[in-house]
Design an enzyme around this catalytic site. Structure first.
Site, PDB file in Angstrom:
ATOM      1  N   SER A  10       1.067  -1.395  -0.422  1.00 24.44           N
ATOM      2  CA  SER A  10       0.012   0.228   0.296  1.00 24.44           C
ATOM      3  C   SER A  10       0.645   0.730   0.149  1.00 24.44           C
ATOM      4  O   SER A  10       0.462   2.160  -0.384  1.00 24.44           O
ATOM      5  CB  SER A  10      -0.934  -0.171   1.434  1.00 24.44           C
ATOM      6  OG  SER A  10      -1.933  -0.908   0.967  1.00 24.44           O
ATOM      7  N   THR A  11       1.842   1.215   0.912  1.00 24.02           N
ATOM      8  CA  THR A  11       2.899   2.513   0.680  1.00 24.02           C
ATOM      9  C   THR A  11       4.011   2.404  -0.131  1.00 24.02           C
ATOM     10  O   THR A  11       4.574   1.194  -0.183  1.00 24.02           O
ATOM     11  CB  THR A  11       2.694   3.234   2.279  1.00 24.02           C
ATOM     12  OG1 THR A  11       2.925   2.194   2.943  1.00 24.02           O
ATOM     13  CG2 THR A  11       1.855   3.421   2.729  1.00 24.02           C
TER      14      THR A  11
END
Length: 183
Positions: A10-11
């Protein structure tokens, strides 16, 4: 027939290595990866590329269902698109595939669980923030990108994409900072 792996985190500060290692060990001849939120399908160019190039009897493989997405409808749409192309979909943990009769049912249930888990996480996060605000200790999220550095580079006429690369952030973060009121 090709086994095509898809890895996602996600990041930007998360690592894809474990997923890539598992997909390689499973015999995926092609592995596409990206760092993007799984809450929605938009903005995930690597996933779109995989789906565009799936051929009959190819297999899209992910390590866990939440790597494909956190929204049940998006997950089921991806699986449907694989099937429309004559391809299969497989999750490694727990091992479920659309090659089997029960695969669709299990994947639907797992997709719903992933979405429900996301809602629970957001609710717990919101409750924690509200508690911290009521105690007067909530400071908001920590800035990960130096606002001053973005403004300095922008003033030096460095293009937004290069600023994002230099600071290891997204172009959107740079645009947000440049759009903030100055002063």
């Amino acid at each position: 027939m090709a086994r095509i792996g898809y890895a996602r985190v996600s990041t930007l500060d998360q690592d894809l290595e474990l997923q890539v290692t598992k997909l390689t060990a499973e015999g995926c001849s092609i592995i596409r990866s990206e760092k993007a939120s799984g809450s929605k399908r938009e903005g995930r160019a690597e996933l779109a590329t995989i789906i565009d190039f799936l051929r009959p009897n190819d297999e899209l493989v992910v390590t866990r269902l939440d790597r494909l997405g956190r929204d049940t409808r998006d997950v089921l749409n991806v699986i449907h698109e694989c099937e429309q192309r004559g391809a299969f979909f497989t999750v490694l943990d727990p091992h479920v595939s659309t090659r089997g009769e029960m695969g669709h049912l299990v994947l639907t249930v797992l997709g719903m669980v992933a979405q429900m888990e996301r809602r629970f996480i957001k609710e717990r996060q919101r409750e924690g923030i509200e508690r911290a605000k009521s105690k007067g200790i909530y400071q908001g999220g920590k800035r990960r990108v130096s606002r001053a550095r973005v403004l300095e580079l922008a003033a030096a006429k460095v293009p937004v994409s290069q600023i994002a690369d230099k600071l290891s952030c997204s172009r959107m973060q740079v645009y947000r900072i440049l759009g903030e009121p100055q002063g």
